[in-house]
Design an enzyme around this catalytic site. Structure first.
Site, PDB file in Angstrom:
ATOM      1  N   SER A  78       0.817  -1.211   0.000  1.00 27.80           N
ATOM      2  CA  SER A  78       0.000   0.000   0.000  1.00 27.80           C
ATOM      3  C   SER A  78       0.853   1.266   0.000  1.00 27.80           C
ATOM      4  CB  SER A  78      -0.968  -0.001   1.182  1.00 27.80           C
ATOM      5  OG  SER A  78      -0.294   0.150   2.408  1.00 27.80           O
ATOM      6  N   ASP A 120      15.472   0.084  12.546  1.00 33.34           N
ATOM      7  CA  ASP A 120      14.602   1.205  12.912  1.00 33.34           C
ATOM      8  C   ASP A 120      15.314   2.270  13.738  1.00 33.34           C
ATOM      9  OD1 ASP A 120      12.523  -0.161  11.621  1.00 33.34           O
ATOM     10  OD2 ASP A 120      11.889  -1.149  13.462  1.00 33.34           O
ATOM     11  N   MET A 139       9.939  -7.091   4.804  1.00 31.57           N
ATOM     12  CA  MET A 139       9.930  -7.716   6.125  1.00 31.57           C
ATOM     13  C   MET A 139      11.166  -8.559   6.425  1.00 31.57           C
ATOM     14  SD  MET A 139       7.237  -6.390   7.236  1.00 31.57           S
ATOM     15  CE  MET A 139       7.070  -7.244   8.803  1.00 31.57           C
ATOM     16  N   ARG A 140      12.270  -8.272   5.785  1.00 30.40           N
ATOM     17  CA  ARG A 140      13.519  -8.955   6.115  1.00 30.40           C
ATOM     18  C   ARG A 140      14.570  -7.925   6.520  1.00 30.40           C
ATOM     19  NH1 ARG A 140      14.861 -14.065   4.776  1.00 30.40           N
ATOM     20  NH2 ARG A 140      17.015 -13.449   4.398  1.00 30.40           N
ATOM     21  N   HIS A 143       8.125   3.357   8.957  1.00 25.59           N
ATOM     22  CA  HIS A 143       7.857   2.477  10.094  1.00 25.59           C
ATOM     23  C   HIS A 143       6.569   2.926  10.776  1.00 25.59           C
ATOM     24  CE1 HIS A 143       8.710  -0.201  13.428  1.00 25.59           C
ATOM     25  NE2 HIS A 143       8.482   0.789  14.267  1.00 25.59           N
ATOM     26  N   ARG A 187      21.905 -14.894   4.074  1.00 27.33           N
ATOM     27  CA  ARG A 187      21.432 -13.529   3.874  1.00 27.33           C
ATOM     28  C   ARG A 187      22.329 -12.737   2.938  1.00 27.33           C
ATOM     29  NH1 ARG A 187      21.555 -10.837   9.262  1.00 27.33           N
ATOM     30  NH2 ARG A 187      20.617  -9.088   8.129  1.00 27.33           N
ATOM     31  N   LEU A 225      18.063  -6.344   6.427  1.00 24.14           N
ATOM     32  CA  LEU A 225      19.101  -6.268   5.401  1.00 24.14           C
ATOM     33  C   LEU A 225      20.479  -6.362   6.053  1.00 24.14           C
ATOM     34  CD1 LEU A 225      17.417  -3.411   3.413  1.00 24.14           C
ATOM     35  CD2 LEU A 225      17.737  -5.745   2.565  1.00 24.14           C
TER      36      LEU A 225
END
Length: 224
Positions: A18, A150, A95-96, A114, A70, A98
């Site tokens: 979205s 974050d 949603m992973r 966020h 990863r 980095l």
């Protein structure tokens, strides 16, 4: 008159997309200083991929299951982004976590939105945690991405009141509405060079007209 070159943006998603759709909608306007040149998802079933397809935006699915670790997965994502000739990366519900090496490559050129007023409620389940904590103000934050989750320098924030009858769903819906306003604004400022990351902080210039919008406050919507 010389035509202004628009910055090339790649978007990383994992789900419904979205916020990606909000950025696409903003970029449809020729006056917007950026264009969306590619979308990368780590999930083939991400609903946002269909949105990108309807706008004829190239997509790339890069599943972590196809890579050994990863680092290899993020290297493939980096290759896809550079293949799009992207200059800036936007995370929109990706949603992973980095890897530090990937983040370093895009230092100062990667931003994320966020669903909380950072530094509060880093991580997941932000709306439920906000309700459980009893805060009266909640919202969202656009920030530069750094290796720590974050914790990057804040570009802009938007706030909504937490109503006494809110549920996780109603609060989340109200926050999402202001996310869709905030992310295009923040991207514009980054693209135009009016906010940049330097020495671990966000540095602003020529933002007088947007100063109020950098801290959007939305009124609560009362339900009957």
């Amino acid at each position: 008159m010389t035509r202004r070159t628009r910055k090339r943006i790649a978007i990383l998603i994992s789900g419904r997309g979205s916020n990606m759709a909000a950025l696409i909608a903003a970029a449809i306007d020729p006056a917007f200083p950026a264009e969306i040149v590619g979308v990368v998802s780590n999930r083939a079933d991400a609903r946002g991929l269909e949105i990108a397809k309807t706008h004829n935006i190239p997509i790339k699915v890069i599943s972590s299951r196809d890579y050994d670790g990863r680092e290899a997965h993020d290297a493939a994502i980096h290759e896809a982004i550079t293949g799009f000739k992207a200059e800036i990366v936007c995370l929109a519900g990706y949603m992973r976590l980095l890897t530090p090496d990937f983040v370093k490559k895009w230092k100062g050129r990667m931003i994320n939105i966020h669903p909380a007023l950072l530094p509060s409620f880093r991580g997941l389940d932000t709306h439920a945690r906000a309700l459980a904590s009893g805060v009266r103000i909640h919202g969202c934050t656009v920030h530069f991405v750094t290796p720590e989750m974050d914790e990057g320098p804040i570009i802009a924030q938007a706030a909504v009141p937490v109503l006494t009858d809110d549920t996780e769903e109603t609060l989340g819906e109200r926050v999402l509405k202001i996310e869709h306003r905030l992310y295009p604004l923040a991207l514009r400022l980054v693209v135009e060079g009016r906010v940049r990351m330097s020495d671990g902080v966000a540095v602003f210039s020529d933002v007088e007209d947007e100063r109020r919008d950098l801290a959007i406050v939305s009124p609560g919507e009362r339900r009957s």
